[in-house]
Design an enzyme around this catalytic site. Structure first.
Site, PDB file in Angstrom:
ATOM      1  N   HIS A   1      19.222  76.724  27.861  1.00 29.56           N
ATOM      2  CA  HIS A   1      20.076  76.699  29.047  1.00 29.56           C
ATOM      3  C   HIS A   1      19.292  76.673  30.348  1.00 29.56           C
ATOM      4  CE1 HIS A   1      23.145  77.724  26.141  1.00 29.56           C
ATOM      5  NE2 HIS A   1      24.084  77.659  27.062  1.00 29.56           N
TER       6      HIS A   1
ATOM      7  N   GLU B   1      31.363  67.032  25.052  1.00 33.64           N
ATOM      8  CA  GLU B   1      30.728  66.314  26.165  1.00 33.64           C
ATOM      9  C   GLU B   1      30.568  64.824  25.909  1.00 33.64           C
ATOM     10  OE1 GLU B   1      29.599  69.221  25.016  1.00 33.64           O
ATOM     11  OE2 GLU B   1      29.751  70.554  26.759  1.00 33.64           O
TER      12      GLU B   1
END
Lengths: 454, 331
Positions: free
Chosen positions: A257, A188
């Site tokens: 998450h 990322e």
């Protein structure tokens, strides 16, 4: 002893799926680990294995059936010599009924609003409407903008060949080819930086983060490079880029998450922050985001991806930033929310109406810029305000709105503004604890009753 | 000095040599002046001088063509001058004035010139590495044959995003030259104390990126390496790594007491390896220029730098309204 094989949940948010293919036939012997069927979820096609051994006595749901609810019996496994038809006589009819696609969400999840009224529509009255999922709306927005401008490209993990981890980019690789729909390695920080650099170089990237949780790895490039360069260059170099992906809690995926980043990004000058609730806004706002010459954080929600809404059938439907949407007019209290918070806000408003409390429900839609005028005008009318968001309480969007309302409409308030938020804890995994940590419609109702002194 | 790679001296014209001399000297005199202005309180904050490293950027720029891009870290004044940015605009940015490249809003570490294809000036160590690969990504996307020079230091070479970038640059054959300016100290930490394997140019091998070591105190060697790297990139063969061994004479920033190395070490480097002196000797021994001609150049440069300094003092501070501009581009 016959056992029912139930439609499995194969992703944290799966509520229904397609029974794509049976890999066994009636009469076949199976043992534990054999693949029984292929099940298509909203994200992927998965193989579904047998847990018990026995003989496939009866297949209850034929291959190709769509919209099969989780936990619907799909087959019967019998023991040697057992009569399948006798064993399944009772459950079979129930099972087949559930095979048809059903719009309503299961009772465990809050229902999508039905009775809500859109005030100040973004499109002319009488426009033809099409029922569309948020997922399709997002895909259509990207496809339309990629067709419109050759400089727009999509980059991210699994966006191309896999068709999107959440199927948002379904079909885009076929339509636009590998030059413009680019699978990245799982990196990322690196690919966010490359995308920002390519925006400096004149392209218009759309960066998909598989979820915004992973964008924390990239946040330096988002803030220090994308958001600040226009200012640091004295206006010479902008960064037209969209960072998009699911944000906030999905279901049962635990602390790392499940986080809402709305307030984080909304704090940064130089960024624009969008958090749509319904499909028409998802489409119209994403198209605006892709055209915007600034870096835009576009916060989606996994639970909303599969929800359907009416989307106007227009050639080029865009929604401007900084314009809130009043979903429902009311006189007793103003409920301000955005993103998935809207489902609690709208559901609470429906229930409050039954108690004779008239709530005005405002969807901010964009958090930077924020449409303060619409919020203030409403609060000046209702004299009470409750904010609703999924994120944590400290430094929340609700905190900011409360301060803004206090500074600008103090004399209009008949009660302190209450902020309904997620609980101030990392997201627990256990089902009961997760439920406690999340915001609920009842909490919104309680807050409204508190500010209306009922 | 670790660089030992010997390069065959190419035939070089008088004009070329004089050009290098002029460009390197401009950087040095500019930086000396910046140091002075810092001492006078006219430049604030962080100010990282390029003195000693001049041959790196001048040699690399010698192989560029119009449209090629460059991006670097916060030690960026030399890069800006070498790509043709106006010393007045650079100095006025250092003093935080309206006439600066960023209208005084960027400062020493954050300057840009779209016209000269200079993409900063980045204050976060190694952040410019993926950004540079991104510029190259755009060039490849646009099929325009341009090359991006992405500069970073030996310290930045230990950041994870460098390797994320190497991977993607190689995977996608991006036309980017990674220039590792190895001045041997990551702020105050000597390379052997921070870096497990000393040959940083070899770190591309794992990704299939060719790399080589270059003597960064020899502008001709740098130029030769730059030409090779540019040819590689323009041919569509993907990225290339140049580890350019250099040395900074000054501290990491103006506020660096430099206790991590001896005065003798610095002195030795200045006396034996100075890149400007080397070209000066080539000019003189080759009878390309006389002492007087070089003196005239020195004077000319001094005047340009003095003018820049004067401009940077006279240019007004930005208007107060500037606080609120350039946050968003008009949609």
């Amino acid at each position: 002893m016959a056992t029912e094989v139930l439609m499995p949940a194969l992703s944290p948010t799966m509520e229904e799926g397609t029974l794509a293919k049976w890999m066994v036939a009636e009469g076949d012997a199976v043992s534990s680990g054999d693949i029984l069927a292929e099940i298509e979820t909203d994200k992927a096609t998965m193989e579904f294995e047998a847990v018990d051994e026995g003989i496939v006595g009866k297949i209850l749901i034929p291959a190709g059936t769509e919209g099969v609810k989780v936990n619907t019996p799909i087959a019967i496994i019998v023991e040697e010599g057992e009569d399948a038809n006798a064993a399944v006589a009772a459950p079979a009819p129930v099972a087949t009924e559930t095979a048809a696609p059903v719009a309503a969400a299961p009772s465990s999840a809050p229902a999508a609003p039905v009775a809500s009224v859109t005030v100040e529509p973004d499109f002319p009255e009488g426009t033809e409407m099409k029922t569309t999922t948020v997922r399709e709306a997002l895909r259509d927005a990207m496809a339309e903008e990629m067709t419109r401008n050759e400089s727009v490209y999509l980059m991210g993990e699994e966006v191309a060949e896999y068709q999107g981890a959440y199927k948002i980019s379904q079909g885009l690789l076929d339509q636009f080819g590998p030059k413009r729909v680019i699978d990245t390695p799982i990196t990322e920080h690196g690919f966010a930086g490359i995308a920002v650099g390519s925006a400096f170089g004149g392209l218009r990237p759309i960066v998909e983060f598989m979820t915004f949780n992973f964008a924390m790895q990239a946040i330096d490039q988002i803030i220090n490079s994308a958001a600040k360069t226009l200012y640091m260059s004295g206006g010479q170099m902008g960064c037209p880029i969209v960072f998009r992906g699911p944000n906030g809690a999905a279901a049962r995926v635990g602390a790392q998450h499940s986080q809402d980043y709305a307030a984080w990004y909304a704090q940064i000058p130089g960024l624009k922050v969008v958090m749509p609730y319904c499909a028409s806004d998802a489409k119209g706002l994403l198209k605006s985001a892709i055209r915007d010459p600034n870096p835009v954080i576009f916060l989606e929600n996994e639970i909303l991806y599969g929800r359907t809404f009416e989307v106007p059938v227009l050639d080029d439907y865009t929604v401007p930033f900084g314009k809130a949407r009043i979903w429902r007019e009311g006189t007793d209290v103003t409920i301000v929310s955005f993103g998935i918070g809207m489902q609690y806000a709208l559901e609470a408003a429906d229930k409050l109406a039954q108690d004779g409390i008239s709530a005005e429900v405002i969807d901010l839609r964009t958090l930077r810029p924020i449409d303060y005028d619409t919020v203030l005008a409403s609060v000046m009318k209702t004299n009470r305000c409750v904010t609703v968001e999924e994120g944590w309480p400290v430094g929340s969007i609700g905190n900011h709105l409360s301060a803004y309302i206090m500074e600008n409409a103090f004399d209009y308030l008949d009660a302190p503004v209450i902020n309904c938020t997620g609980k101030d804890v990392p997201m627990p995994y256990a089902a009961n604890l997760e439920k406690l940590a999340l915001l609920t419609t009842d909490e919104v109702i309680a807050a409204v009753k508190s500010v209306t002194y009922r | 000095m670790a660089a030992r790679r010997t390069t065959k001296k190419p035939n070089v014209s008088k004009e070329e040599l004089l050009g290098y001399y002029r460009d390197m000297l401009m950087i040095r005199r500019f930086e000396e002046k910046a140091g002075q202005l810092y001492g006078m309180g006219l430049i604030g904050g962080f100010c990282h001088l390029y003195i000693g490293q001049e041959a790196v950027v001048v040699g690399l720029e010698a192989a560029t063509e119009e449209g090629d891009k460059r991006i670097t870290s916060y030690r960026d004044h030399g890069h800006m001058l070498a790509c043709g940015m106006d010393p007045k605009g650079v100095m006025a940015e250092l003093t935080g004035r309206e006439g600066g490249y960023s209208k005084g809003k960027g400062g020493s570490m954050h300057m840009f010139s779209k016209e000269k294809h200079f993409y900063g000036g980045h204050g976060i160590v190694a952040a410019q590495v993926p950004l540079g690969a991104g510029l190259a990504f755009a060039d490849k996307y646009n099929e325009n044959g341009r090359v991006t020079f992405t500069y970073f230091g030996d310290g930045a070479a230990n950041q994870g995003q460098v390797y994320e970038t190497f991977n993607m640059a190689a995977l996608w054959d991006l036309p980017v030259i990674f220039v590792i300016e190895n001045n041997q100290y990551a702020m105050g930490t000597a390379q052997q104390r921070s870096t497990s394997s000393q040959d940083i140019y070899k770190r591309g091998e794992a990704f299939g990126i060719a790399g080589e070591e270059v003597d960064g105190m020899d502008v001709l060697a740098v130029k030769q390496a730059s030409e090779k790297a540019v040819a590689h990139c323009r041919a569509g063969k993907g990225p290339y790594i140049l580890e350019v061994k250099t040395y900074r004479y000054r501290g990491h920033s103006m506020s660096d007491p430099a206790k991590y190395r001896t005065r003798e070490e610095v002195q030795k480097m200045r006396e034996e390896r100075d890149p400007i002196e080397a070209v000066r000797q080539l000019l003189l021994t080759g009878n390309h220029a006389s002492e007087d001609e070089l003196k005239a150049i020195d004077k000319e440069i001094k005047d340009v730098v003095n003018d820049a300094a004067e401009f940077s003092k006279q240019s007004p501070e930005p208007a107060l309204e500037e606080l609120w501009t350039d946050i968003y581009a008009d949609a």
